[in-house]
Design a protein around this motif. Sequence first.
Motif, PDB file in Angstrom:
ATOM      1  N   ALA A 148       0.811  -1.307   0.047  1.00  0.00           N
ATOM      2  CA  ALA A 148      -0.077  -0.254   0.010  1.00  0.00           C
ATOM      3  C   ALA A 148       1.050   1.112   0.255  1.00  0.00           C
ATOM      4  N   ALA A 149       2.018   1.143   0.662  1.00  0.00           N
ATOM      5  CA  ALA A 149       2.762   2.406   0.838  1.00  0.00           C
ATOM      6  C   ALA A 149       3.259   3.076  -0.551  1.00  0.00           C
ATOM      7  N   PRO A 150       3.710   2.563  -1.436  1.00  0.00           N
ATOM      8  CA  PRO A 150       4.289   2.981  -2.636  1.00  0.00           C
ATOM      9  C   PRO A 150       2.973   3.229  -3.586  1.00  0.00           C
ATOM     10  N   VAL A 151       1.900   2.436  -3.582  1.00  0.00           N
ATOM     11  CA  VAL A 151       0.807   2.799  -4.373  1.00  0.00           C
ATOM     12  C   VAL A 151       0.118   4.292  -3.732  1.00  0.00           C
ATOM     13  N   LEU A 152       0.053   4.334  -2.467  1.00  0.00           N
ATOM     14  CA  LEU A 152      -0.417   5.595  -1.976  1.00  0.00           C
ATOM     15  C   LEU A 152       0.501   6.818  -2.173  1.00  0.00           C
ATOM     16  N   ALA A 153       1.836   6.382  -2.136  1.00  0.00           N
ATOM     17  CA  ALA A 153       2.849   7.722  -2.550  1.00  0.00           C
ATOM     18  C   ALA A 153       2.629   8.096  -3.797  1.00  0.00           C
ATOM     19  N   GLU A 154       2.554   7.045  -4.694  1.00  0.00           N
ATOM     20  CA  GLU A 154       2.559   7.403  -6.164  1.00  0.00           C
ATOM     21  C   GLU A 154       1.319   8.129  -6.614  1.00  0.00           C
ATOM     22  N   ARG A 155      -0.122   7.475  -6.106  1.00  0.00           N
ATOM     23  CA  ARG A 155      -1.416   7.886  -6.605  1.00  0.00           C
ATOM     24  C   ARG A 155      -2.244   9.000  -5.514  1.00  0.00           C
ATOM     25  N   GLY A 156      -1.674   8.934  -4.386  1.00  0.00           N
ATOM     26  CA  GLY A 156      -2.040   9.942  -3.638  1.00  0.00           C
ATOM     27  C   GLY A 156      -3.443   9.620  -2.879  1.00  0.00           C
ATOM     28  N   ASP A 157      -4.146  10.458  -2.405  1.00  0.00           N
ATOM     29  CA  ASP A 157      -5.605  10.266  -1.705  1.00  0.00           C
ATOM     30  C   ASP A 157      -6.465   9.474  -2.643  1.00  0.00           C
ATOM     31  N   ALA A 158      -6.302   9.553  -3.902  1.00  0.00           N
ATOM     32  CA  ALA A 158      -7.248   9.270  -4.966  1.00  0.00           C
ATOM     33  C   ALA A 158      -7.327   7.559  -5.079  1.00  0.00           C
ATOM     34  N   VAL A 159      -6.205   6.909  -4.793  1.00  0.00           N
ATOM     35  CA  VAL A 159      -6.153   5.635  -5.085  1.00  0.00           C
ATOM     36  C   VAL A 159      -7.368   4.703  -4.395  1.00  0.00           C
ATOM     37  N   SER A 160      -7.951   3.799  -4.884  1.00  0.00           N
ATOM     38  CA  SER A 160      -8.920   2.881  -4.303  1.00  0.00           C
ATOM     39  C   SER A 160      -8.581   1.826  -3.571  1.00  0.00           C
ATOM     40  N   MET A 161      -9.059   1.417  -2.851  1.00  0.00           N
ATOM     41  CA  MET A 161      -8.977   0.288  -1.862  1.00  0.00           C
ATOM     42  C   MET A 161      -8.832  -1.088  -2.700  1.00  0.00           C
ATOM     43  N   ALA A 162      -9.413  -1.139  -4.064  1.00  0.00           N
ATOM     44  CA  ALA A 162      -9.110  -2.220  -4.899  1.00  0.00           C
ATOM     45  C   ALA A 162      -7.908  -2.212  -5.718  1.00  0.00           C
ATOM     46  N   SER A 163      -7.604  -0.880  -5.773  1.00  0.00           N
ATOM     47  CA  SER A 163      -5.902  -0.864  -6.529  1.00  0.00           C
ATOM     48  C   SER A 163      -5.096  -1.377  -5.225  1.00  0.00           C
ATOM     49  N   ILE A 164      -5.273  -1.108  -4.183  1.00  0.00           N
ATOM     50  CA  ILE A 164      -4.446  -1.339  -2.943  1.00  0.00           C
ATOM     51  C   ILE A 164      -4.348  -2.868  -3.060  1.00  0.00           C
ATOM     52  N   ALA A 165      -5.578  -3.550  -3.196  1.00  0.00           N
ATOM     53  CA  ALA A 165      -5.880  -4.802  -2.808  1.00  0.00           C
ATOM     54  C   ALA A 165      -4.806  -5.695  -3.947  1.00  0.00           C
ATOM     55  N   GLU A 166      -5.157  -5.272  -5.272  1.00  0.00           N
ATOM     56  CA  GLU A 166      -4.446  -5.748  -6.377  1.00  0.00           C
ATOM     57  C   GLU A 166      -2.914  -5.564  -6.263  1.00  0.00           C
ATOM     58  N   ALA A 167      -2.282  -4.335  -5.845  1.00  0.00           N
ATOM     59  CA  ALA A 167      -0.900  -4.239  -5.723  1.00  0.00           C
ATOM     60  C   ALA A 167      -0.555  -5.147  -4.601  1.00  0.00           C
ATOM     61  N   ALA A 168      -1.341  -5.608  -3.536  1.00  0.00           N
ATOM     62  CA  ALA A 168      -0.772  -6.289  -2.546  1.00  0.00           C
ATOM     63  C   ALA A 168      -0.977  -7.725  -2.876  1.00  0.00           C
ATOM     64  N   GLY A 169      -1.657  -8.273  -4.091  1.00  0.00           N
ATOM     65  CA  GLY A 169      -1.799  -9.612  -4.420  1.00  0.00           C
ATOM     66  C   GLY A 169      -2.720 -10.223  -3.507  1.00  0.00           C
ATOM     67  N   VAL A 170      -3.918  -9.617  -3.187  1.00  0.00           N
ATOM     68  CA  VAL A 170      -4.945 -10.169  -2.471  1.00  0.00           C
ATOM     69  C   VAL A 170      -6.413  -9.530  -2.936  1.00  0.00           C
ATOM     70  N   GLY A 171      -7.290 -10.430  -2.600  1.00  0.00           N
ATOM     71  CA  GLY A 171      -8.520  -9.953  -2.912  1.00  0.00           C
ATOM     72  C   GLY A 171      -8.981  -8.811  -2.077  1.00  0.00           C
ATOM     73  N   ARG A 172     -10.132  -7.818  -2.542  1.00  0.00           N
ATOM     74  CA  ARG A 172     -10.519  -7.002  -1.729  1.00  0.00           C
ATOM     75  C   ARG A 172     -11.165  -7.317  -0.452  1.00  0.00           C
TER      76      ARG A 172
END
Length: 192
Positions: free
Chosen positions: A18-42
């Motif tokens: 989550a850290a690099p995804v949030l750092a790159e995309r900021g507040d707009a990143v979705s929880m679905a994008s974070i789940a995808e980056a982490a390799g887990v389901g929502r």
Amino acid sequence: MQRPVLRDHVAAGILDAAAPVLAERGDAVSMASIAEAAGVGRATLYRYFPNREALVAGMVERALDDLGARIADARVDSVPVPEGIARLVRAFLAEGRKYAAVVQLKPVREQKARMSPGGGEERVSGPLRALVARGVADGTLRSDVPEDVQFEMFTALVERALGLVLAGRLGAEEAGAVVGSAFLEGFRGARE
């Protein structure tokens, strides 16, 4: 029910992703994008972090734990003040790089404002405050500038240096040298 070690491992993996995804995309990143980056389901993400605030709180706590451990390992209380400053800068840059951009997120800023004294943040700020007080007492640092101002100036220099490192404008070693010398030169006491 999952074993605690596995649970901790999964949560840590989510936070790491989550850290690099949030750092790159900021507040707009979705929880679905974070789940995808982490390799887990929502569903898995929400099981560990039921909302964005819980995720951000987990990231802040993890960052403070990691940085607090690195600062404790630096043993800044056992060396002269200039060496202690250099060690703190290295610790902040080593651990802070991962979360530096994330700290700029609105939920993180709000969370930091609510932190209680003596909590996780104290493990980070306490050794720096003690080092500044020791430097003022022994004449290494200026006595005509309040210790809390020196603390704030140091943390501001480190935060800016982290931004420059993340932007690729400075390497971590170069940024550390600049912060250490700028702080020590700017707050040099009468003894030095």
